[in-house]
Design a protein around this motif. Structure first.
Motif, PDB file in Angstrom:
ATOM      1  N   GLY A  99       0.580  -1.373   0.221  1.00 15.21           N
ATOM      2  CA  GLY A  99       0.277  -0.098  -0.235  1.00 15.21           C
ATOM      3  C   GLY A  99       1.072   1.185   0.378  1.00 15.21           C
ATOM      4  N   LEU A 100       2.056   1.195   0.997  1.00 17.07           N
ATOM      5  CA  LEU A 100       2.411   2.585   0.968  1.00 17.07           C
ATOM      6  C   LEU A 100       3.606   2.301   0.271  1.00 17.07           C
ATOM      7  N   ASP A 101       3.669   1.542  -0.214  1.00 21.97           N
ATOM      8  CA  ASP A 101       4.413   1.547  -2.241  1.00 21.97           C
ATOM      9  C   ASP A 101       3.891   2.015  -2.880  1.00 21.97           C
ATOM     10  N   ILE A 102       2.574   1.798  -3.230  1.00 19.09           N
ATOM     11  CA  ILE A 102       1.871   2.645  -3.799  1.00 19.09           C
ATOM     12  C   ILE A 102       1.520   3.771  -4.435  1.00 19.09           C
ATOM     13  N   VAL A 103       1.750   3.960  -2.702  1.00 22.57           N
ATOM     14  CA  VAL A 103       1.118   5.555  -2.397  1.00 22.57           C
ATOM     15  C   VAL A 103       2.686   6.119  -2.834  1.00 22.57           C
TER      16      VAL A 103
END
Length: 128
Positions: A99-103
């Motif tokens: 998730g935070l990699d995508i963000v």
């Protein structure tokens, strides 16, 4: 470049897996309202990830905020947990943890504002 006047919207969502799609719809509605259709996909993806994280990891209702300024848009999710999320490296077969990699990949920048018994995770996007 078209400069937009500042604006702000926010809404509260339940601690429910369906809230991520409701948050995406909220973001889509207001971006279109402000003539920013070109940001709907990226900002919608990010708010979906942040909302999913809030539901999955905090067990509290959350607030989505969307703010615009002359050259950028910020989207964020504020929940009732002071626990700051950690960006991790997911293995290829892991079912989560991206998730935070995508963000990080989709937004211009992002961060966490923590204080007291809550936190907000936000992401900024430059206007096209």
């Amino acid at each position: 470049m078209v400069l937009h006047p500042p604006w702000s919207h926010e809404d509260r969502f339940a601690d429910d897996p369906r809230s991520a799609s409701q948050a995406r719809a909220f973001v889509r509605e207001h971006l279109v309202e402000h003539g920013l259709d070109g940001l709907v996909e990226d900002v919608g993806l990010v708010v979906s990830e942040l909302a999913t994280n809030a539901v999955r990891h905090t067990g509290t209702p959350f607030t989505v905020f969307l703010r615009g300024a002359p050259q950028w848009v910020v989207v964020g999710v504020e929940d009732g947990s002071a626990r700051v999320p950690q960006q991790v490296t997911a293995e290829p077969l892991d079912l989560g943890g991206r998730g935070l990699d995508i963000v990080d990949q989709v937004s211009r920048d992002w961060g966490v504002r923590a204080g007291g018994r809550s936190k907000a995770v936000w992401a900024r996007f430059d206007l096209p």
